[in-house]
Design a protein around this motif. Structure first.
Motif, PDB file in Angstrom:
ATOM      1  N   TRP A 101       0.813  -1.283   0.189  1.00  0.00           N
ATOM      2  CA  TRP A 101       0.090   0.453  -0.234  1.00  0.00           C
ATOM      3  C   TRP A 101       0.596   1.398   0.065  1.00  0.00           C
ATOM      4  CZ3 TRP A 101       0.583   3.457   4.080  1.00  0.00           C
ATOM      5  CH2 TRP A 101       1.356   3.161   5.493  1.00  0.00           C
ATOM      6  N   PHE A 102       1.797   1.623   0.590  1.00  0.00           N
ATOM      7  CA  PHE A 102       3.356   2.659   0.671  1.00  0.00           C
ATOM      8  C   PHE A 102       3.059   3.047  -0.572  1.00  0.00           C
ATOM      9  CE2 PHE A 102       6.312   4.663   2.018  1.00  0.00           C
ATOM     10  CZ  PHE A 102       5.350   5.356   2.962  1.00  0.00           C
ATOM     11  N   LEU A 103       3.378   2.525  -2.235  1.00  0.00           N
ATOM     12  CA  LEU A 103       4.215   3.187  -2.810  1.00  0.00           C
ATOM     13  C   LEU A 103       2.276   3.737  -3.327  1.00  0.00           C
ATOM     14  CD1 LEU A 103       5.867   1.326  -5.326  1.00  0.00           C
ATOM     15  CD2 LEU A 103       6.502   2.923  -3.582  1.00  0.00           C
ATOM     16  N   PRO A 104       1.209   3.468  -3.139  1.00  0.00           N
ATOM     17  CA  PRO A 104       0.404   4.321  -4.121  1.00  0.00           C
ATOM     18  C   PRO A 104      -0.346   5.808  -2.799  1.00  0.00           C
ATOM     19  CG  PRO A 104      -0.113   1.999  -3.851  1.00  0.00           C
ATOM     20  CD  PRO A 104       1.519   2.152  -3.579  1.00  0.00           C
ATOM     21  N   ALA A 105       0.636   5.227  -1.819  1.00  0.00           N
ATOM     22  CA  ALA A 105       0.521   6.151  -1.096  1.00  0.00           C
ATOM     23  C   ALA A 105       1.367   7.682  -1.007  1.00  0.00           C
ATOM     24  CB  ALA A 105       0.932   5.875   0.355  1.00  0.00           C
ATOM     25  N   GLY A 149      11.575  14.073  19.922  1.00  0.00           N
ATOM     26  CA  GLY A 149      11.334  15.319  18.905  1.00  0.00           C
ATOM     27  C   GLY A 149      10.248  14.859  17.652  1.00  0.00           C
ATOM     28  N   CYS A 150       9.242  13.619  17.781  1.00  0.00           N
ATOM     29  CA  CYS A 150       8.781  12.474  16.735  1.00  0.00           C
ATOM     30  C   CYS A 150       7.419  13.543  17.065  1.00  0.00           C
ATOM     31  CB  CYS A 150       9.090  11.929  16.786  1.00  0.00           C
ATOM     32  SG  CYS A 150      11.392  11.810  15.685  1.00  0.00           S
ATOM     33  N   SER A 151       6.691  12.806  16.447  1.00  0.00           N
ATOM     34  CA  SER A 151       4.575  13.012  16.538  1.00  0.00           C
ATOM     35  C   SER A 151       4.053  11.689  16.049  1.00  0.00           C
ATOM     36  CB  SER A 151       4.269  14.184  16.177  1.00  0.00           C
ATOM     37  OG  SER A 151       4.262  14.271  14.736  1.00  0.00           O
ATOM     38  N   VAL A 152       3.284  10.673  16.568  1.00  0.00           N
ATOM     39  CA  VAL A 152       2.970   9.843  16.978  1.00  0.00           C
ATOM     40  C   VAL A 152       1.572   9.251  15.641  1.00  0.00           C
ATOM     41  CG1 VAL A 152       2.702   6.818  17.465  1.00  0.00           C
ATOM     42  CG2 VAL A 152       4.379   8.719  17.734  1.00  0.00           C
ATOM     43  N   THR A 153       1.319   8.898  14.798  1.00  0.00           N
ATOM     44  CA  THR A 153      -0.071   8.761  14.285  1.00  0.00           C
ATOM     45  C   THR A 153      -0.292   7.396  14.031  1.00  0.00           C
ATOM     46  OG1 THR A 153       0.280  11.238  13.301  1.00  0.00           O
ATOM     47  CG2 THR A 153      -2.108   9.368  12.742  1.00  0.00           C
ATOM     48  N   LYS A 154      -1.750   6.828  14.374  1.00  0.00           N
ATOM     49  CA  LYS A 154      -1.866   5.373  14.239  1.00  0.00           C
ATOM     50  C   LYS A 154      -2.196   5.547  12.766  1.00  0.00           C
ATOM     51  CE  LYS A 154      -3.936   0.879  15.297  1.00  0.00           C
ATOM     52  NZ  LYS A 154      -4.628   0.417  16.107  1.00  0.00           N
ATOM     53  N   LEU A 155      -2.083   4.264  11.833  1.00  0.00           N
ATOM     54  CA  LEU A 155      -2.295   4.586  10.964  1.00  0.00           C
ATOM     55  C   LEU A 155      -3.292   2.906  11.000  1.00  0.00           C
ATOM     56  CD1 LEU A 155       1.654   3.702   8.750  1.00  0.00           C
ATOM     57  CD2 LEU A 155      -0.574   6.022   9.198  1.00  0.00           C
ATOM     58  N   GLY A 156      -3.179   1.740  11.120  1.00  0.00           N
ATOM     59  CA  GLY A 156      -4.481   1.168  11.128  1.00  0.00           C
ATOM     60  C   GLY A 156      -3.360  -0.179  11.533  1.00  0.00           C
ATOM     61  N   GLU A 157      -4.013  -1.746  11.205  1.00  0.00           N
ATOM     62  CA  GLU A 157      -3.369  -2.446  11.104  1.00  0.00           C
ATOM     63  C   GLU A 157      -3.561  -3.036   9.893  1.00  0.00           C
ATOM     64  OE1 GLU A 157      -5.852  -4.738  14.356  1.00  0.00           O
ATOM     65  OE2 GLU A 157      -5.251  -3.233  15.948  1.00  0.00           O
ATOM     66  N   ILE A 158      -1.988  -4.116   9.773  1.00  0.00           N
ATOM     67  CA  ILE A 158      -1.358  -4.307   8.436  1.00  0.00           C
ATOM     68  C   ILE A 158      -2.360  -6.576   9.774  1.00  0.00           C
ATOM     69  CG2 ILE A 158       0.824  -5.065   8.425  1.00  0.00           C
ATOM     70  CD1 ILE A 158       0.558  -4.991   5.737  1.00  0.00           C
ATOM     71  N   ALA A 275      -0.739  12.012   2.638  1.00  0.00           N
ATOM     72  CA  ALA A 275      -0.868  10.998   1.171  1.00  0.00           C
ATOM     73  C   ALA A 275      -0.945   9.988   2.523  1.00  0.00           C
ATOM     74  CB  ALA A 275       0.432  11.360   0.622  1.00  0.00           C
ATOM     75  N   VAL A 276       0.140   9.497   3.532  1.00  0.00           N
ATOM     76  CA  VAL A 276       0.322   8.317   3.977  1.00  0.00           C
ATOM     77  C   VAL A 276      -0.954   8.402   4.933  1.00  0.00           C
ATOM     78  CG1 VAL A 276       1.892   7.173   5.551  1.00  0.00           C
ATOM     79  CG2 VAL A 276       2.882   8.320   4.070  1.00  0.00           C
ATOM     80  N   ALA A 277      -1.348   8.905   5.146  1.00  0.00           N
ATOM     81  CA  ALA A 277      -2.294   8.362   6.770  1.00  0.00           C
ATOM     82  C   ALA A 277      -3.867   8.662   5.653  1.00  0.00           C
ATOM     83  CB  ALA A 277      -2.722   9.686   7.242  1.00  0.00           C
ATOM     84  N   GLN A 278      -4.321   9.387   4.053  1.00  0.00           N
ATOM     85  CA  GLN A 278      -5.144   8.745   3.089  1.00  0.00           C
ATOM     86  C   GLN A 278      -5.469   7.393   2.501  1.00  0.00           C
ATOM     87  OE1 GLN A 278      -5.005  12.286   0.125  1.00  0.00           O
ATOM     88  NE2 GLN A 278      -5.965  13.535   1.855  1.00  0.00           N
ATOM     89  N   GLU A 279      -3.917   6.884   2.810  1.00  0.00           N
ATOM     90  CA  GLU A 279      -4.321   5.321   1.551  1.00  0.00           C
ATOM     91  C   GLU A 279      -4.353   4.393   2.889  1.00  0.00           C
ATOM     92  OE1 GLU A 279      -3.936   2.782  -1.047  1.00  0.00           O
ATOM     93  OE2 GLU A 279      -3.947   4.894  -1.807  1.00  0.00           O
ATOM     94  N   ALA A 280      -3.653   4.699   3.898  1.00  0.00           N
ATOM     95  CA  ALA A 280      -3.325   3.769   4.933  1.00  0.00           C
ATOM     96  C   ALA A 280      -4.962   3.324   6.089  1.00  0.00           C
ATOM     97  CB  ALA A 280      -2.768   4.258   6.006  1.00  0.00           C
ATOM     98  N   THR A 282      -7.501   3.531   3.649  1.00  0.00           N
ATOM     99  CA  THR A 282      -8.385   2.828   3.014  1.00  0.00           C
ATOM    100  C   THR A 282      -8.091   0.949   2.920  1.00  0.00           C
ATOM    101  OG1 THR A 282      -7.201   3.534   1.051  1.00  0.00           O
ATOM    102  CG2 THR A 282      -9.365   4.456   1.198  1.00  0.00           C
ATOM    103  N   ALA A 283      -6.150   1.386   2.615  1.00  0.00           N
ATOM    104  CA  ALA A 283      -5.417   0.087   2.891  1.00  0.00           C
ATOM    105  C   ALA A 283      -5.868  -0.598   3.928  1.00  0.00           C
ATOM    106  CB  ALA A 283      -4.324   0.082   1.827  1.00  0.00           C
ATOM    107  N   LEU A 284      -5.292  -0.380   5.026  1.00  0.00           N
ATOM    108  CA  LEU A 284      -5.718  -0.947   6.207  1.00  0.00           C
ATOM    109  C   LEU A 284      -6.211  -0.895   7.305  1.00  0.00           C
ATOM    110  CD1 LEU A 284      -1.888   0.439   7.944  1.00  0.00           C
ATOM    111  CD2 LEU A 284      -2.732  -1.126   6.428  1.00  0.00           C
ATOM    112  N   ARG A 285      -6.861  -2.181   8.075  1.00  0.00           N
ATOM    113  CA  ARG A 285      -8.175  -2.232   8.866  1.00  0.00           C
ATOM    114  C   ARG A 285      -7.820  -1.885  10.329  1.00  0.00           C
ATOM    115  NH1 ARG A 285      -9.301  -8.391  12.382  1.00  0.00           N
ATOM    116  NH2 ARG A 285      -6.932  -7.139  12.808  1.00  0.00           N
TER     117      ARG A 285
END
Length: 286
Positions: A101-105, A149-158, A275-280, A282-285
């Motif tokens: 799913w990452f390249l479509p992102a 120094g980083c932020s975290v966002t959950k994308l989903g589950e594979i 873009a990564v969050a949008q694709e994830a 649809t692609a991840l649970r």
């Protein structure tokens, strides 16, 4: 900090040796060595372990993170001023996401931003190490604990299901799954991959998968190896192929994925994250 000195440090880290960095920068190895010494004198810290390849000291990791942020802001400034600049965004991503799913992102990112994607393939349990070292600006990771120094966002589950070819099952099946699978040949991505062991433990509540294992560090070839009947393995649904049999329908292993990125107000990095969050989504649970 002198931007030329920072660029030299990054070149050495990326290339692995002083000689390779000199070739990339079109200067002599002696000039590279002098710049690194100057930067170490300016910071009062040893930044590199002079090995092959070079290794960063803890102080070096801090300077590299700072340096990459500095260069990213410099590139964003050029782009904002209308300069014909390409913005480099290094990202760590696990192989299965990269194969599915990452390249479509990345295709969702506007070409007008002129982003150069620098992808580093690493197991999802180890991508945060590249963030910590300053090698990448963002990572797809299984860790929800933010790197400093980083932020975290959950994308989903594979999700992964235990798969094998029909001829393989016919050769090895002998009674209930838990009685034969722990001793059957298994396909493993690399030595960091514990999905197969985790699955077998759900059956046996103790031991892992067989020591008769094939290491295949390519997502596409990994699945082809299972189809060829060399062993069984854990496969995400996006990579299912004809000829594979689900060994335990309804029983899966889920791996949560998170997006970690530097807390840096960079238009390029923010566009990639969106873009990564949008694709994830649809692609991840979820």
């Amino acid at each position: 900090m002198d931007l030329d000195l920072v660029r030299t440090l990054l070149a050495v880290v990326d290339a692995g040796t002083f000689d390779a960095a000199a070739a990339a920068l079109h200067v002599t190895p002696s000039a590279v060595s002098q710049r690194i010494k100057a930067l170490e004198q300016r910071t009062g810290r040893v930044l590199l372990v002079r090995a092959r390849p070079v290794r960063l000291t803890p102080s070096g990791e801090v300077i590299v993170r700072y340096g990459r942020q500095l260069l990213a802001l410099d590139q964003d400034l050029d782009a904002a001023l209308g300069e014909d600049a390409v913005v480099r965004v290094p990202i760590a991503v696990n192989a299965d996401s990269l194969a599915t799913w990452f390249l479509p992102a990345l295709q969702r990112v506007s070409p007008s931003l002129r982003i150069s994607f620098d992808l580093h393939r690493e197991d999802q349990d180890h991508t945060t190490a590249l963030l910590r070292q300053g090698v990448v600006m963002a990572a797809v990771t299984s860790s929800r604990e933010p790197v400093a120094g980083c932020s975290v966002t959950k994308l989903g589950e594979i999700r992964y299901a235990a798969m094998a070819s029909r001829p393989y099952v016919e050769r090895h099946e002998a009674g209930p799954l838990k009685s034969w699978l722990p001793d059957a040949p298994v396909v493993v991505f690399d030595r960091n991959d514990d999905l197969q062991d985790r699955f077998v433990r759900t059956l046996t509540r103790g031991r892992g998968a067989s020591e008769h294992r094939h290491f295949v560090p390519s997502s596409e070839v990994y699945v082809r190896t299972i189809v060829a009947g060399l062993g069984w393995g854990m496969v995400p649904p996006q990579q299912l192929q004809d000829g594979l049999v689900d060994l335990a329908p309804g029983r899966t292993i889920s791996v949560p994925l998170y997006w970690q990125q530097w807390k840096l107000d960079s238009p390029a990095l923010n566009a990639v994250a969106e873009a990564v969050a949008q694709e994830a989504g649809t692609a991840l649970r979820s």
